[in-house]
Design an enzyme around this catalytic site. Structure first.
Site, PDB file in Angstrom:
ATOM      1  N   HIS A  17      55.288  13.461 -25.810  1.00 18.75           N
ATOM      2  CA  HIS A  17      55.413  14.633 -24.945  1.00 18.75           C
ATOM      3  C   HIS A  17      56.541  15.543 -25.437  1.00 18.75           C
ATOM      4  CE1 HIS A  17      55.351  16.640 -20.925  1.00 18.75           C
ATOM      5  NE2 HIS A  17      56.631  16.829 -21.207  1.00 18.75           N
ATOM      6  N   GLU A  18      57.720  14.974 -25.609  1.00 22.82           N
ATOM      7  CA  GLU A  18      58.878  15.777 -26.017  1.00 22.82           C
ATOM      8  C   GLU A  18      58.776  16.239 -27.458  1.00 22.82           C
ATOM      9  OE1 GLU A  18      60.862  17.051 -23.952  1.00 22.82           O
ATOM     10  OE2 GLU A  18      60.238  15.836 -22.254  1.00 22.82           O
ATOM     11  N   HIS A  21      56.655  19.323 -27.479  1.00 21.94           N
ATOM     12  CA  HIS A  21      57.445  20.491 -27.068  1.00 21.94           C
ATOM     13  C   HIS A  21      58.306  20.973 -28.242  1.00 21.94           C
ATOM     14  CE1 HIS A  21      56.481  20.679 -22.843  1.00 21.94           C
ATOM     15  NE2 HIS A  21      57.004  19.498 -22.558  1.00 21.94           N
TER      16      HIS A  21
END
Length: 164
Positions: A17-18, A21
């Site tokens: 997820h990170e 980003h």
């Protein structure tokens, strides 16, 4: 064993997820100030890379985060060309939705992997609980599980057991 597997899967979801980003922000030419492992306060700076991102290790070992250039409206760099606030709207949407897309892709990969190597049903639903047969390897009903040879019944004792 399940606790370790859940921790590893949770770790994969968070890092994916990170990281998504981070990668979408970098591709959109938005400066990433910090990529942090854990929740601040900062325990140690791991490294600083050439494009200015600081990789940190923080004291509370829950989660990860990405700090983009835009978070303080009172700072001088709030409206710089490499700030999140000045990037086009499409890039903002891609950066923000990137983590969700990563979670969906990672979850899909996890389920495909689990079902490719084989897994036992989570629960076998009795036939009288649903009017429609549950045709799923995750939560089958009794008659479908017997039909697919997932569940065997010992006729002598009427004990049911899952095939190994």
């Amino acid at each position: 064993m399940w606790v370790i597997a859940v921790i590893i899967l949770f770790f994969l979801l968070i890092i994916g997820h990170e990281l998504w980003h981070f990668l979408t922000a970098r591709r959109s030419k938005v400066k990433v100030k910090e990529f942090g492992i854990g929740i601040p306060p900062k325990a140690k700076t791991i490294t600083k890379v050439k494009h200015g991102t600081i990789f940190t290790l923080n004291w509370v070992p829950l989660g990860w985060f990405v700090r983009l250039k835009w978070e303080n409206p009172n700072s001088d760099d709030f409206l710089d060309k490499d700030s999140f606030t000045t990037t086009p709207f499409v890039n903002k949407v891609i950066i923000l939705l990137g983590g969700i897309i990563a979670n969906l892709l990672i979850a899909y990969w996890i389920f495909v992997t689990l079902f490719s190597i084989g897994t036992k049903p989570l629960m076998i639903i009795p036939d009288h609980w649903t009017p429609i047969p549950t045709q799923s390897y995750v939560m089958p009903n009794t008659s479908w599980a017997i039909e697919k040879w997932i569940l065997e019944i010992d006729i002598i004792t009427w004990d049911a057991y899952i095939e190994e």
